[in-house]
Motif scaffolding. Structure first.
Motif, PDB file in Angstrom:
ATOM      1  N   UNK A 212      -4.702  -8.397 -13.498  1.00  0.00           N
ATOM      2  CA  UNK A 212      -4.509  -7.344 -12.506  1.00  0.00           C
ATOM      3  C   UNK A 212      -4.782  -7.850 -11.099  1.00  0.00           C
ATOM      4  N   UNK A 213      -5.862  -8.635 -10.941  1.00  0.00           N
ATOM      5  CA  UNK A 213      -6.188  -9.168  -9.614  1.00  0.00           C
ATOM      6  C   UNK A 213      -5.129 -10.154  -9.146  1.00  0.00           C
ATOM      7  N   UNK A 214      -4.591 -10.915 -10.111  1.00  0.00           N
ATOM      8  CA  UNK A 214      -3.595 -11.937  -9.786  1.00  0.00           C
ATOM      9  C   UNK A 214      -2.294 -11.306  -9.259  1.00  0.00           C
ATOM     10  N   UNK A 215      -1.931 -10.130  -9.803  1.00  0.00           N
ATOM     11  CA  UNK A 215      -0.624  -9.549  -9.444  1.00  0.00           C
ATOM     12  C   UNK A 215      -0.697  -8.578  -8.263  1.00  0.00           C
ATOM     13  N   UNK A 216      -1.926  -8.210  -7.831  1.00  0.00           N
ATOM     14  CA  UNK A 216      -2.062  -7.149  -6.828  1.00  0.00           C
ATOM     15  C   UNK A 216      -1.277  -7.442  -5.537  1.00  0.00           C
ATOM     16  N   UNK A 217      -1.433  -8.657  -5.000  1.00  0.00           N
ATOM     17  CA  UNK A 217      -0.754  -8.980  -3.736  1.00  0.00           C
ATOM     18  C   UNK A 217       0.751  -9.030  -3.905  1.00  0.00           C
ATOM     19  N   UNK A 218       1.185  -9.599  -5.030  1.00  0.00           N
ATOM     20  CA  UNK A 218       2.630  -9.713  -5.305  1.00  0.00           C
ATOM     21  C   UNK A 218       3.255  -8.314  -5.322  1.00  0.00           C
ATOM     22  N   UNK A 219       2.587  -7.379  -5.979  1.00  0.00           N
ATOM     23  CA  UNK A 219       3.120  -6.016  -6.088  1.00  0.00           C
ATOM     24  C   UNK A 219       3.102  -5.302  -4.733  1.00  0.00           C
ATOM     25  N   UNK A 220       2.035  -5.473  -3.977  1.00  0.00           N
ATOM     26  CA  UNK A 220       1.953  -4.795  -2.672  1.00  0.00           C
ATOM     27  C   UNK A 220       3.082  -5.270  -1.757  1.00  0.00           C
ATOM     28  N   UNK A 221       3.439  -6.566  -1.866  1.00  0.00           N
ATOM     29  CA  UNK A 221       4.537  -7.117  -1.051  1.00  0.00           C
ATOM     30  C   UNK A 221       5.896  -6.630  -1.536  1.00  0.00           C
ATOM     31  N   UNK A 222       5.966  -6.280  -2.825  1.00  0.00           N
ATOM     32  CA  UNK A 222       7.254  -5.855  -3.382  1.00  0.00           C
ATOM     33  C   UNK A 222       8.011  -6.992  -4.041  1.00  0.00           C
ATOM     34  N   UNK A 223       7.307  -8.106  -4.294  1.00  0.00           N
ATOM     35  CA  UNK A 223       7.941  -9.209  -5.029  1.00  0.00           C
ATOM     36  C   UNK A 223       7.789  -8.988  -6.526  1.00  0.00           C
ATOM     37  N   UNK A 224       8.496  -9.800  -7.312  1.00  0.00           N
ATOM     38  CA  UNK A 224       8.403  -9.660  -8.763  1.00  0.00           C
ATOM     39  C   UNK A 224       7.233 -10.470  -9.311  1.00  0.00           C
ATOM     40  N   UNK A 225       6.547  -9.882 -10.253  1.00  0.00           N
ATOM     41  CA  UNK A 225       5.524 -10.576 -11.023  1.00  0.00           C
ATOM     42  C   UNK A 225       6.254 -11.569 -11.936  1.00  0.00           C
ATOM     43  N   UNK A 226       5.570 -12.639 -12.376  1.00  0.00           N
ATOM     44  CA  UNK A 226       6.281 -13.662 -13.164  1.00  0.00           C
ATOM     45  C   UNK A 226       6.845 -13.089 -14.477  1.00  0.00           C
TER      46      UNK A 226
ATOM     47  N   UNK B 241       0.438   1.861  -3.052  1.00  0.00           N
ATOM     48  CA  UNK B 241       0.316   1.019  -1.857  1.00  0.00           C
ATOM     49  C   UNK B 241       1.662   0.371  -1.489  1.00  0.00           C
ATOM     50  N   UNK B 242       2.595   0.286  -2.446  1.00  0.00           N
ATOM     51  CA  UNK B 242       3.895  -0.336  -2.117  1.00  0.00           C
ATOM     52  C   UNK B 242       4.933   0.723  -1.717  1.00  0.00           C
ATOM     53  N   UNK B 243       4.516   1.993  -1.594  1.00  0.00           N
ATOM     54  CA  UNK B 243       5.477   3.035  -1.224  1.00  0.00           C
ATOM     55  C   UNK B 243       5.528   3.264   0.285  1.00  0.00           C
ATOM     56  N   UNK B 244       5.591   2.177   1.041  1.00  0.00           N
ATOM     57  CA  UNK B 244       5.794   2.298   2.495  1.00  0.00           C
ATOM     58  C   UNK B 244       7.144   1.666   2.805  1.00  0.00           C
ATOM     59  N   UNK B 245       7.691   1.965   4.000  1.00  0.00           N
ATOM     60  CA  UNK B 245       9.070   1.569   4.262  1.00  0.00           C
ATOM     61  C   UNK B 245       9.266   0.043   4.244  1.00  0.00           C
ATOM     62  N   UNK B 246       8.308  -0.721   4.797  1.00  0.00           N
ATOM     63  CA  UNK B 246       8.468  -2.187   4.852  1.00  0.00           C
ATOM     64  C   UNK B 246       8.542  -2.782   3.449  1.00  0.00           C
ATOM     65  N   UNK B 247       7.565  -2.386   2.628  1.00  0.00           N
ATOM     66  CA  UNK B 247       7.526  -2.922   1.276  1.00  0.00           C
ATOM     67  C   UNK B 247       8.766  -2.470   0.498  1.00  0.00           C
ATOM     68  N   UNK B 248       9.182  -1.238   0.743  1.00  0.00           N
ATOM     69  CA  UNK B 248      10.351  -0.698   0.027  1.00  0.00           C
ATOM     70  C   UNK B 248      11.631  -1.464   0.396  1.00  0.00           C
TER      71      UNK B 248
END
Ligand code: AP5
Ligand code: ZN
Length: 214
Positions: free
Chosen positions: A46-60, A161-168
């Motif tokens: 969960x800690x490993x994927x948090x930043x990836x998800x907030x940015x809107x990138x794909x987890x591995x 946290x990823x439901x903002x316009x930039x991340x979207x």
């Protein structure tokens, strides 16, 4: 019956999946929900994927395929609705193999079409019941005036946290680049049913049901 709800972020996959679960006794497997649960419980993954998800990138692929494999291990009732998975061609191949090992296959892939501006307004207006996961929208499905969830009566709601316009906007780019090729993939396999995802939630529900019956 095993189906995929395929579509860009905010297309209404989770909303439609929850209704199919209630009405048909199917099991919803949402990799987004699984990853958020891992984040909340503070597991190493969960800690490993948090930043990836907030940015809107794909987890591995390795992580999400592992999650789906774990959940496909038991009884899946009247069938599975895959929501937010697969998102890459490698994930689609892995899903075919995982179902094949169970002696099962996919029955339908319902692709939901919604234009970008509607998607952005959907996710930026979204909130979720902190207790039962019921999904709301500030305009199209507001929380009742008494502040209680229609499903469970709870009064706490969260925003992602990823439901903002930039991340979207980034999530959309990732969708068109990495996930939309799956539309051609499933079309080639004769499994694709494409529907208009614009309109009231109940109208879209009828289209999903029509697609599953065809
Ligand atoms: P995930 O949780 O899967 O998010 P998503 O695909 O971005 O999809 P959403 O949950 O945003 O939208 P939805 O289609 O379910 O719409 P909803 O029904 O809520 O993934 C999050 C992140 O996790 C990814 O970015 C990635 O980092 C990671 N991840 C997850 N799976 C992965 C994978 N397989 N591989 C790699 N990484 C992965 O509806 C949206 C809003 O609209 C709600 O407010 C709702 O009330 C409203 N609404 C719904 N239908 C309608 C309608 N017909 N009219 C008006 N409003 C509507
Ligand atoms: Zn609730």
């Amino acid at each position: 019956m095993n189906i995929i709800l395929l579509g860009p972020p905010g297309a209404g996959k989770g909303t439609q999946a929850r209704m199919l679960v209630e009405e048909r006794g199917m099991v919803q497997l949402s990799t987004g929900d699984m990853l958020r649960a891992a984040k909340t419980s503070g597991t190493e993954m969960g800690n490993k994927v948090a930043d990836v998800m907030a940015r809107g990138d794909l987890v591995t692929d390795e992580i999400v395929i592992g999650l789906i494999a774990e959940h496909l291990d038991g009884d899946t009732g009247a069938g599975v609705i895959f929501d937010g998975f697969p998102r890459t061609l490698a994930q689609a191949d892995a899903l075919r193999d995982l179902l094949g090992k169970r002696g099962e296959s996919l029955d339908a892939v319902v692709a939901m079409r919604v234009d970008d501006e509607a998607l952005i307004s959907r996710v930026t207006g979204r909130s979720t019941c902190a207790n039962c996961g019921e999904v709301y929208h500030d305009q199209t499905k507001p929380i009742p005036d008494d502040g209680k969830c229609v499903k469970c009566g709870h009064t706490e709601f969260t925003r992602r946290s990823d439901d903002n316009e930039d991340s979207m906007r980034h999530r959309l780019l990732v969708y068109y680049r990495d996930t939309s090729p799956l539309i051609g993939y499933y079309h080639a396999h004769g499994q694709l049913r494409s529907i208009d995802g614009l309109g009231a939630i109940d109208e879209v529900k009828e289209r999903v049901e029509g697609a599953l019956a065809s």
